[in-house]
Design an enzyme around this catalytic site. Structure first.
Site, PDB file in Angstrom:
ATOM      1  N   GLU A 124       0.894  -0.707   0.148  1.00 57.86           N
ATOM      2  CA  GLU A 124      -0.407  -0.203  -0.328  1.00 57.86           C
ATOM      3  C   GLU A 124       0.758   1.270  -0.274  1.00 57.86           C
ATOM      4  O   GLU A 124       0.503   1.831   1.274  1.00 57.86           O
ATOM      5  CB  GLU A 124      -0.854   0.022   1.329  1.00 57.86           C
ATOM      6  N   ASN A 165       2.757  -4.874  -3.015  1.00 54.35           N
ATOM      7  CA  ASN A 165       0.642  -5.643  -2.956  1.00 54.35           C
ATOM      8  C   ASN A 165       0.368  -4.233  -2.596  1.00 54.35           C
ATOM      9  O   ASN A 165       0.981  -3.033  -2.309  1.00 54.35           O
ATOM     10  CB  ASN A 165       0.007  -6.258  -1.771  1.00 54.35           C
ATOM     11  N   HIS A 201     -10.524  -5.868  -2.611  1.00 57.91           N
ATOM     12  CA  HIS A 201     -11.591  -5.722  -1.478  1.00 57.91           C
ATOM     13  C   HIS A 201     -12.728  -5.066  -2.491  1.00 57.91           C
ATOM     14  O   HIS A 201     -12.318  -4.481  -1.822  1.00 57.91           O
ATOM     15  CB  HIS A 201     -10.967  -5.169  -0.058  1.00 57.91           C
ATOM     16  N   GLU A 231      -6.227 -10.507  -1.484  1.00 57.51           N
ATOM     17  CA  GLU A 231      -7.045 -10.283  -0.751  1.00 57.51           C
ATOM     18  C   GLU A 231      -8.016 -10.360  -0.931  1.00 57.51           C
ATOM     19  O   GLU A 231      -8.848  -9.304  -0.739  1.00 57.51           O
ATOM     20  CB  GLU A 231      -5.950  -8.943   0.283  1.00 57.51           C
ATOM     21  N   ASP A 233     -12.491 -10.544  -1.119  1.00 54.42           N
ATOM     22  CA  ASP A 233     -13.510 -10.909  -0.167  1.00 54.42           C
ATOM     23  C   ASP A 233     -14.344  -9.693  -0.581  1.00 54.42           C
ATOM     24  O   ASP A 233     -13.906  -8.876  -1.609  1.00 54.42           O
ATOM     25  CB  ASP A 233     -12.484 -10.624   1.271  1.00 54.42           C
TER      26      ASP A 233
HETATM   27  C1  XIL Z   1      -6.322  -6.728   7.793  1.00 55.90           C
HETATM   28  C2  XIL Z   1      -6.878  -8.152   9.020  1.00 55.90           C
HETATM   29  O1  XIL Z   1      -7.228  -8.221   7.768  1.00 55.90           O
HETATM   30  C3  XIL Z   1      -7.103  -7.447  10.222  1.00 55.90           C
HETATM   31  O2  XIL Z   1      -6.912  -8.777  11.095  1.00 55.90           O
HETATM   32  C4  XIL Z   1      -5.678  -6.305  10.898  1.00 55.90           C
HETATM   33  O3  XIL Z   1      -6.869  -6.011  11.887  1.00 55.90           O
HETATM   34  C5  XIL Z   1      -5.707  -5.479   9.725  1.00 55.90           C
HETATM   35  O4  XIL Z   1      -5.562  -5.785   8.110  1.00 55.90           O
HETATM   36  N1  XIL Z   1      -4.976  -4.444   3.615  1.00 55.90           N
HETATM   37  C6  XIL Z   1      -4.107  -5.794   3.701  1.00 55.90           C
HETATM   38  C7  XIL Z   1      -3.708  -6.602   4.891  1.00 55.90           C
HETATM   39  O5  XIL Z   1      -2.682  -5.483   3.152  1.00 55.90           O
HETATM   40  O6  XIL Z   1      -2.912  -6.479   5.511  1.00 55.90           O
HETATM   41  C8  XIL Z   1      -5.258  -5.371   6.054  1.00 55.90           C
HETATM   42  O7  XIL Z   1      -5.260  -6.830   6.566  1.00 55.90           O
HETATM   43  C9  XIL Z   1      -6.725  -5.519   5.112  1.00 55.90           C
HETATM   44  C10 XIL Z   1      -6.545  -4.590   4.068  1.00 55.90           C
END
Ligand code: XIL
Length: 309
Positions: A124, A165, A201, A231, A233
């Site tokens: 990020e 990422n 996401h 990631e 979802d």
């Molecule tokens: C999130 C986890 O899923 C949570 O459990 C934690 O509290 C915060 O981080 N982008 C990312 C991840 O790269 O590391 C993040 O994960 C979600 C967003």
């Protein structure tokens, strides 16, 4: 099915559940061939004091994965979040910060040498307009922290694949073009970047433009960089999730299908958690492919359908 397609199908997992929930573990073992370490390798967890590393939790996760023949994606070495107070309040100079970051990266990567298959080295690092995101790393070291991080990681484990990422970079946009340009310029300088992770996401109302994502992946293919959907979802914002599980399933299908249509470039599809019970999002958003009682959802069947094609 994923093995046959030479696809990694992963889930983000955590120490806490690996240590306490056997049902969770058995799903991870039987349904996936890869895991990402969701939280246990983040800076505050793994490097709680300047001279102290705590590998206990991440070791449990990594050993569990390796014992069950699951590949491991390490997550994440360099991020603006989860920075411990000792570092935030340390008032370190640029040179000290470089030493700290190099030590952080190399101590962790060496510890997991030959165990972690791929690292999310930098996470990020960009803003939506394509500029670099403000972070302790950018402020103290400058923009070179990104290339240095990849170099340091590579020195520590030359065989590990190294990823950058981020979210919102799967389509064509100012942000995704800035990421692409940085990766190609690092590669031109001989800095080893092997892959890019598209977080993805989503929510069910997301307009997914498969063609755009395909075109973006094509430019990575051209410079020899692989892509992970890293990631995934899909949140269901409505009040009645049952009404919307088919929309969720359709979108899961489209995402995996898009990955499979870029075979050889899109090499992993990783869901951000195993069951809705333990998702990082509020439970009622039911974003994952197993429900709160660990039952397979339509989203699961949708992924099977995509793999069958
Ligand atoms: C999130 C986890 O899923 C949570 O459990 C934690 O509290 C915060 O981080 N982008 C990312 C991840 O790269 O590391 C993040 O994960 C979600 C967003």
């Amino acid at each position: 099915m994923a093995d046959k397609q030479q696809l990694l199908i992963g889930a983000a997992i955590n120490y806490e559940k690996v240590a306490s929930d056997s049902k969770y573990k058995s799903i991870v073992k039987s349904e996936f061939n890869m895991v990402t370490v969701e939280n246990d390798m983040k800076f505050t967890s793994i490097h709680p004091a300047r001279k102290q590393y705590d590998f206990n939790k991440a070791d449990v996760v990594v050993n569990f994965a390796l014992m069950n023949n699951l590949r491991v994606q390490g997550h994440t070495l360099v991020w603006h979040n989860r920075i411990p107070d000792w570092l935030l309040r340390g008032h370190y100079s640029k040179e000290e910060m470089k030493r700290i970051l190099k030590d952080h990266i190399q101590t962790i990567v060496r510890h997991y040498k030959n165990k972690v298959y791929a690292w999310d080295v930098v996470n990020e690092a960009f803003n939506d307009d394509g500029s670099l995101r403000d972070s302790i790393w950018l402020r103290t070291i400058g923009s070179e922290y990104i290339g240095l991080s990849f170099q340091w990681a590579h020195e520590a484990d030359p065989k590990a694949l190294l990823f950058l990422n981020d979210f919102g970079i799967e389509g064509l946009s100012d942000k995704s073009t800035a990421v692409y340009r940085l990766i190609s310029s690092l590669k031109m300088q001989g800095i080893p970047v092997n892959g890019v992770g598209f977080q993805m996401h989503y929510s069910i109302s997301k307009e997914f433009n498969a063609d755009n994502v395909k075109r973006n992946m094509k430019r990575y293919r051209d410079i020899g960089v692989e892509v992970h959907f890293s990631e995934v979802d899909i949140a269901v914002p409505g009040n009645d999730p049952n009404m919307e599980t088919d929309i969720q399933g359709d979108l899961y299908f489209k995402l995996l299908n898009t990955c499979l249509n870029s075979k050889g470039t899109c090499t992993a599809f990783i869901v951000w958690g195993v069951t809705d019970k333990y998702s990082w999002l509020p439970k009622e958003k039911s974003p994952l492919i197993f429900d709160q009682r660990f039952r397979k959802k339509e989203a699961y069947e949708a992924l099977v359908d995509a793999l069958k094609q």
